[in-house]
Design a protein around this motif. Structure first.
Motif, PDB file in Angstrom:
ATOM      1  N   LYS A 100      50.600 -42.601 -17.105  1.00  0.00           N
ATOM      2  CA  LYS A 100      50.633 -42.096 -15.736  1.00  0.00           C
ATOM      3  C   LYS A 100      49.935 -43.032 -14.762  1.00  0.00           C
ATOM      4  CE  LYS A 100      51.119 -37.163 -16.771  1.00  0.00           C
ATOM      5  NZ  LYS A 100      50.465 -35.826 -16.705  1.00  0.00           N
ATOM      6  N   VAL A 101      48.813 -43.633 -15.185  1.00  0.00           N
ATOM      7  CA  VAL A 101      48.106 -44.576 -14.318  1.00  0.00           C
ATOM      8  C   VAL A 101      48.995 -45.773 -14.005  1.00  0.00           C
ATOM      9  CG1 VAL A 101      46.197 -46.231 -14.221  1.00  0.00           C
ATOM     10  CG2 VAL A 101      45.788 -43.893 -15.016  1.00  0.00           C
ATOM     11  N   ASN A 102      49.633 -46.321 -15.031  1.00  0.00           N
ATOM     12  CA  ASN A 102      50.492 -47.492 -14.847  1.00  0.00           C
ATOM     13  C   ASN A 102      51.761 -47.156 -14.067  1.00  0.00           C
ATOM     14  OD1 ASN A 102      49.574 -50.122 -16.510  1.00  0.00           O
ATOM     15  ND2 ASN A 102      48.851 -48.298 -17.586  1.00  0.00           N
ATOM     16  N   ALA A 109      53.087 -49.710  -5.510  1.00  0.00           N
ATOM     17  CA  ALA A 109      53.316 -51.110  -5.144  1.00  0.00           C
ATOM     18  C   ALA A 109      54.750 -51.327  -4.679  1.00  0.00           C
ATOM     19  CB  ALA A 109      52.989 -52.023  -6.322  1.00  0.00           C
ATOM     20  N   ARG A 110      55.704 -50.715  -5.363  1.00  0.00           N
ATOM     21  CA  ARG A 110      57.112 -50.883  -4.982  1.00  0.00           C
ATOM     22  C   ARG A 110      57.399 -50.249  -3.621  1.00  0.00           C
ATOM     23  NH1 ARG A 110      60.315 -54.529  -5.971  1.00  0.00           N
ATOM     24  NH2 ARG A 110      60.247 -54.281  -8.233  1.00  0.00           N
ATOM     25  N   GLU A 111      56.837 -49.090  -3.381  1.00  0.00           N
ATOM     26  CA  GLU A 111      57.036 -48.423  -2.093  1.00  0.00           C
ATOM     27  C   GLU A 111      56.610 -49.323  -0.938  1.00  0.00           C
ATOM     28  OE1 GLU A 111      55.107 -44.729   0.483  1.00  0.00           O
ATOM     29  OE2 GLU A 111      54.827 -44.766  -1.694  1.00  0.00           O
ATOM     30  N   VAL A 112      55.433 -49.934  -1.066  1.00  0.00           N
ATOM     31  CA  VAL A 112      54.931 -50.777   0.014  1.00  0.00           C
ATOM     32  C   VAL A 112      55.668 -52.112   0.059  1.00  0.00           C
ATOM     33  CG1 VAL A 112      52.894 -51.912   0.964  1.00  0.00           C
ATOM     34  CG2 VAL A 112      52.681 -49.660  -0.096  1.00  0.00           C
ATOM     35  N   VAL A 120      56.916 -57.348  -6.498  1.00  0.00           N
ATOM     36  CA  VAL A 120      55.952 -56.558  -7.259  1.00  0.00           C
ATOM     37  C   VAL A 120      55.696 -57.246  -8.598  1.00  0.00           C
ATOM     38  CG1 VAL A 120      55.503 -54.369  -8.425  1.00  0.00           C
ATOM     39  CG2 VAL A 120      56.572 -54.385  -6.162  1.00  0.00           C
ATOM     40  N   ALA A 121      54.419 -57.490  -8.887  1.00  0.00           N
ATOM     41  CA  ALA A 121      54.031 -58.105 -10.154  1.00  0.00           C
ATOM     42  C   ALA A 121      53.262 -57.090 -10.987  1.00  0.00           C
ATOM     43  CB  ALA A 121      53.168 -59.336  -9.910  1.00  0.00           C
ATOM     44  N   GLY A 122      53.736 -56.826 -12.189  1.00  0.00           N
ATOM     45  CA  GLY A 122      53.018 -55.961 -13.118  1.00  0.00           C
ATOM     46  C   GLY A 122      51.968 -56.768 -13.853  1.00  0.00           C
ATOM     47  N   GLY A 123      50.731 -56.264 -13.882  1.00  0.00           N
ATOM     48  CA  GLY A 123      49.642 -57.059 -14.450  1.00  0.00           C
ATOM     49  C   GLY A 123      48.926 -56.418 -15.621  1.00  0.00           C
ATOM     50  N   VAL A 124      48.577 -57.246 -16.613  1.00  0.00           N
ATOM     51  CA  VAL A 124      47.709 -56.839 -17.713  1.00  0.00           C
ATOM     52  C   VAL A 124      46.481 -57.733 -17.704  1.00  0.00           C
ATOM     53  CG1 VAL A 124      49.656 -56.054 -19.117  1.00  0.00           C
ATOM     54  CG2 VAL A 124      48.778 -58.382 -19.425  1.00  0.00           C
ATOM     55  N   SER A 125      45.402 -57.275 -18.302  1.00  0.00           N
ATOM     56  CA  SER A 125      44.158 -58.044 -18.336  1.00  0.00           C
ATOM     57  C   SER A 125      43.481 -57.895 -19.695  1.00  0.00           C
ATOM     58  CB  SER A 125      43.223 -57.608 -17.206  1.00  0.00           C
ATOM     59  OG  SER A 125      43.101 -56.205 -17.167  1.00  0.00           O
ATOM     60  N   GLN A 126      42.354 -58.577 -19.869  1.00  0.00           N
ATOM     61  CA  GLN A 126      41.692 -58.608 -21.173  1.00  0.00           C
ATOM     62  C   GLN A 126      41.299 -57.201 -21.637  1.00  0.00           C
ATOM     63  OE1 GLN A 126      38.250 -61.113 -20.770  1.00  0.00           O
ATOM     64  NE2 GLN A 126      37.147 -59.687 -19.482  1.00  0.00           N
ATOM     65  N   THR A 127      41.171 -57.049 -22.940  1.00  0.00           N
ATOM     66  CA  THR A 127      41.001 -55.732 -23.539  1.00  0.00           C
ATOM     67  C   THR A 127      39.694 -55.602 -24.320  1.00  0.00           C
ATOM     68  OG1 THR A 127      42.106 -56.411 -25.586  1.00  0.00           O
ATOM     69  CG2 THR A 127      43.516 -55.509 -23.831  1.00  0.00           C
ATOM     70  N   PRO A 128      39.157 -54.388 -24.389  1.00  0.00           N
ATOM     71  CA  PRO A 128      38.021 -54.132 -25.286  1.00  0.00           C
ATOM     72  C   PRO A 128      38.373 -54.400 -26.743  1.00  0.00           C
ATOM     73  CG  PRO A 128      38.246 -52.355 -23.697  1.00  0.00           C
ATOM     74  CD  PRO A 128      39.472 -53.209 -23.559  1.00  0.00           C
ATOM     75  N   SER A 129      39.631 -54.175 -27.100  1.00  0.00           N
ATOM     76  CA  SER A 129      40.045 -54.393 -28.493  1.00  0.00           C
ATOM     77  C   SER A 129      39.810 -55.834 -28.925  1.00  0.00           C
ATOM     78  CB  SER A 129      41.528 -54.029 -28.668  1.00  0.00           C
ATOM     79  OG  SER A 129      41.725 -52.644 -28.504  1.00  0.00           O
ATOM     80  N   TYR A 130      40.132 -56.780 -28.042  1.00  0.00           N
ATOM     81  CA  TYR A 130      39.930 -58.184 -28.397  1.00  0.00           C
ATOM     82  C   TYR A 130      38.442 -58.488 -28.552  1.00  0.00           C
ATOM     83  CZ  TYR A 130      40.052 -63.256 -28.377  1.00  0.00           C
ATOM     84  OH  TYR A 130      39.875 -64.575 -28.721  1.00  0.00           O
ATOM     85  N   LEU A 131      37.629 -58.015 -27.596  1.00  0.00           N
ATOM     86  CA  LEU A 131      36.190 -58.269 -27.678  1.00  0.00           C
ATOM     87  C   LEU A 131      35.580 -57.681 -28.940  1.00  0.00           C
ATOM     88  CD1 LEU A 131      34.985 -57.703 -24.000  1.00  0.00           C
ATOM     89  CD2 LEU A 131      35.300 -59.883 -25.194  1.00  0.00           C
ATOM     90  N   LYS A 152      60.318 -50.131 -17.403  1.00  0.00           N
ATOM     91  CA  LYS A 152      60.906 -48.886 -16.908  1.00  0.00           C
ATOM     92  C   LYS A 152      60.952 -48.875 -15.386  1.00  0.00           C
ATOM     93  CE  LYS A 152      59.908 -43.895 -16.783  1.00  0.00           C
ATOM     94  NZ  LYS A 152      58.947 -42.851 -17.248  1.00  0.00           N
ATOM     95  N   LYS A 153      59.898 -49.393 -14.768  1.00  0.00           N
ATOM     96  CA  LYS A 153      59.807 -49.401 -13.305  1.00  0.00           C
ATOM     97  C   LYS A 153      60.405 -50.669 -12.682  1.00  0.00           C
ATOM     98  CE  LYS A 153      57.719 -45.444 -12.880  1.00  0.00           C
ATOM     99  NZ  LYS A 153      58.358 -44.302 -12.155  1.00  0.00           N
ATOM    100  N   ASN A 154      60.874 -51.576 -13.513  1.00  0.00           N
ATOM    101  CA  ASN A 154      61.580 -52.788 -13.070  1.00  0.00           C
ATOM    102  C   ASN A 154      60.778 -53.616 -12.064  1.00  0.00           C
ATOM    103  OD1 ASN A 154      63.728 -54.620 -13.127  1.00  0.00           O
ATOM    104  ND2 ASN A 154      64.744 -53.651 -11.388  1.00  0.00           N
TER     105      ASN A 154
END
Length: 405
Positions: A100-102, A109-112, A120-131, A152-154
């Motif tokens: 839901k957050v994503n 972002a798409r609306e604006v 619109v750029a979909g972004g991921v970042s570093q994870t606790p899992s890796y650390l 899904k949101k293209n």
């Protein structure tokens, strides 16, 4: 005077079409710091549940960056992986959900973006899992969960941003490439390289070989330091005979005293950084230097407000052929001050004044530099092992003993 372009729909062309044509692409600014100051993001976890809880705040910030000249709007999905949303007692994964957050971030972002000529750029970042030394399969699964929403949101393209370790950044790029969409990758490193000692040039090489079409840096360091890091990346790519577009999205804070870890090592992080904020004129200089270095995707990260993005758009307006809508109320290099009532302020209505100003902090007993916290911990260190449970009082006491005043 150059014309002002209203935020209106144009014929949408992809990110690589624009960059391949030599166009300047202007990114947006920082969301977590801006929204924390406005009361919509919690410092510490820095997670983006505001997309669901306060969508109007996220929408308004996107809109201000668009008016300021940004033609890429990143989804507010920084630290929006499942493991981060449940890390150290965070309620978001359980009470709202990663999906839901994503999804909300993509929709806003798409609306604006559709109000103007923005991608619109979909972004991921570093994870606790890796650390926490989880294996490649588990870390990639966290990225793939977000990617499923982006597909899904293209979204128009994808960004793997804010990575301290090139190994994890490569894993992120490999997952994002599964989409068939263009992929950008930025690392939060300085000239010394990543936290395992991989040089900026080698980081760039690995990212391009993994499939990134755009590489560079974001966050952790100021504009000057970030441009030096991108220069080293560019040299590494040239030496390896590889081609990629270059990207820079630094901090809007002066950080000449940072160590390898960047501004999070500064004792002022995160609640005492205001004296370090760069001026709009600093950012005009940054934009020109970035352009001269060959960078064509130019934006900002933490601390960058819409007026900073406007400064990029105004500095590069001669190359772009137009000014952003937000320049209607902003004269070039302060020339609107010619309307001020006080004569000494009217005397400041010129480029020479602002270009050569050395701003005072107004803090007579404060140093100009700080001593960074150099704990020297990275992936695998006990202190960086993450947990689902909230940090305990005993764990805090141990940290307080280590950090004494």
């Amino acid at each position: 005077m150059l014309p002002i372009r209203k935020t209106a729909k144009q014929g949408k062309r992809g990110i690589l079409e624009r960059l391949d044509a030599g166009e300047i692409v202007i990114g947006d600014g920082g969301f977590v710091f801006a929204l924390e100051k406005r009361g919509y993001v919690k410092a510490g976890p820095w997670t983006p549940e505001a997309t669901v809880e306060h969508p109007e705040a996220v929408r308004q910030l996107h809109r201000e960056f668009l008016r300021a000249g940004a033609n890429v709007l990143q989804t507010f999905t920084f630290y929006a992986s499942e493991d981060k949303l449940e890390n150290r007692g965070n309620y978001v994964a359980e009470k709202i959900s990663c999906q839901k957050v994503n999804e909300a971030a993509c929709d806003i972002a798409r609306e604006v973006a559709n109000e103007g000529d923005a991608l619109v750029a979909g972004g991921v970042s570093q994870t606790p899992s890796y650390l926490s030394c989880k294996d490649k399969t588990e870390v990639k699964a966290a990225f793939r969960q977000q990617l499923d929403v982006f597909m899904k949101k293209n979204v128009d393209f994808l960004i793997a941003e804010y990575f301290e370790h090139v190994e994890e950044a490569v894993w992120a790029v490999e997952v994002l490439k599964e989409s068939g969409k263009p992929v950008a990758a930025t690392m939060c490193i300085g000239p010394e390289g990543d936290m395992h000692g991989v040089s900026p040039g080698q980081c760039a090489v690995q990212l391009v070989k993994a499939g990134a079409s755009i590489v560079g840096v974001n966050c952790h360091f100021d504009p000057e330091t970030s441009l030096e890091t991108v220069r080293l990346m560019k040299e590494g790519l040239q030496a390896a005979k590889l081609k990629a577009h270059l990207m820079s999205q630094p901090l809007a804070f002066h950080t000449p005293d940072c160590g390898k870890q960047g501004f999070i090592d500064l004792p002022e992080f995160p609640f005492g950084l205001e004296p370090r904020i760069v001026t709009r004129w600093d950012i005009q200089k940054y934009a020109r230097k970035a352009y001269d270095l060959g960078i064509r995707f130019i934006g900002g990260c933490c601390g960058f407000e819409p007026y900073h993005i406007r400064a990029i758009a105004e500095e590069l307006a001669p190359e772009r052929g137009f000014l952003p809508e937000a320049s209607e109320k902003h004269g070039s290099w302060g020339d609107n001050l010619s309307m001020h009532t006080k004569p000494w302020v009217r005397a400041r209505a010129r480029k020479e004044y602002w270009e050569n100003l050395k701003p005072a902090s107004g803090r007579p007993y404060c140093p100009s530099m700080s001593k960074p916290d150099g704990w020297g911990v990275t992936k695998g260190a006990k202190e960086l092992m993450q947990q689902k449970e909230a940090t305990t009082e005993q764990q805090l006491k141990e940290l307080f003993q280590k950090k004494k005043f």
